[in-house]
Design an enzyme around this catalytic site. Sequence first.
Site, PDB file in Angstrom:
ATOM      1  N   CYS A  46      37.929  43.697  43.537  1.00  0.00           N
ATOM      2  CA  CYS A  46      38.164  42.747  44.622  1.00  0.00           C
ATOM      3  C   CYS A  46      36.861  42.500  45.378  1.00  0.00           C
ATOM      4  CB  CYS A  46      39.223  43.306  45.564  1.00  0.00           C
ATOM      5  SG  CYS A  46      39.546  42.259  47.003  1.00  0.00           S
ATOM      6  N   CYS A  70      37.309  44.017  49.186  1.00  0.00           N
ATOM      7  CA  CYS A  70      37.324  45.440  49.548  1.00  0.00           C
ATOM      8  C   CYS A  70      36.791  46.375  48.471  1.00  0.00           C
ATOM      9  CB  CYS A  70      38.739  45.859  49.938  1.00  0.00           C
ATOM     10  SG  CYS A  70      39.907  45.884  48.554  1.00  0.00           S
ATOM     11  N   CYS A  76      45.336  41.345  46.216  1.00  0.00           N
ATOM     12  CA  CYS A  76      44.844  42.718  46.164  1.00  0.00           C
ATOM     13  C   CYS A  76      45.828  43.600  46.932  1.00  0.00           C
ATOM     14  CB  CYS A  76      43.452  42.792  46.788  1.00  0.00           C
ATOM     15  SG  CYS A  76      42.812  44.476  46.945  1.00  0.00           S
ATOM     16  N   CYS A 129      43.699  45.017  50.343  1.00  0.00           N
ATOM     17  CA  CYS A 129      43.286  44.159  51.469  1.00  0.00           C
ATOM     18  C   CYS A 129      44.082  42.861  51.567  1.00  0.00           C
ATOM     19  CB  CYS A 129      41.791  43.853  51.384  1.00  0.00           C
ATOM     20  SG  CYS A 129      41.320  42.704  50.072  1.00  0.00           S
ATOM     21  N   CYS A 132      45.799  34.429  36.159  1.00  0.00           N
ATOM     22  CA  CYS A 132      44.783  33.389  36.352  1.00  0.00           C
ATOM     23  C   CYS A 132      44.100  33.685  37.687  1.00  0.00           C
ATOM     24  CB  CYS A 132      45.485  32.035  36.357  1.00  0.00           C
ATOM     25  SG  CYS A 132      44.389  30.628  36.444  1.00  0.00           S
TER      26      CYS A 132
END
EC number: 1.8.4.12
Length: 144
Positions: A58, A61, A104, A107, A129
């Site tokens: 991510c 984070c 995510c 976060c 995607c």
Amino acid sequence: MAAMTAAAVPATGSFQKQDEEWRAVLSPEQFRVLRLKGTDKRGKGEFTKKFEEGTYSCAGCGTALYKSTTKFDSGCGWPAFFDAIPGAIKQTPEAGGRRMEITCAVCDGHLGHVFKGEGYSTPTDQRHCVNSVSLKFSSAGSSQ
């Protein structure tokens, strides 16, 4: 921030910031996509055609989200994966049921969408995607 391993994924929603804090650490495009649920331009993302061995994390984070072994060329114009690292993402159904929003798990940053049953010859017949700008990549040989 170093990418976390799958075993080290923090508790869901444990990495929270106010918008002004996110704006200070994300680029304007990352903020638009991760925090405002935007979308990369089709075919323009940094990771669309990248197939190097490593881990995608991510951009907000640093949580490890996808292994390169689950990435495939779907021809959709965005990075596509058939599965995430267990516990790394949340899936939320969208109206109409055609797709699921993926965020995510740590976060709550918007990553993209999951489409199911499209006939891909992958183990899950799912296409995650994902917006390139939502991701950071660490090659298998790097220390991160």
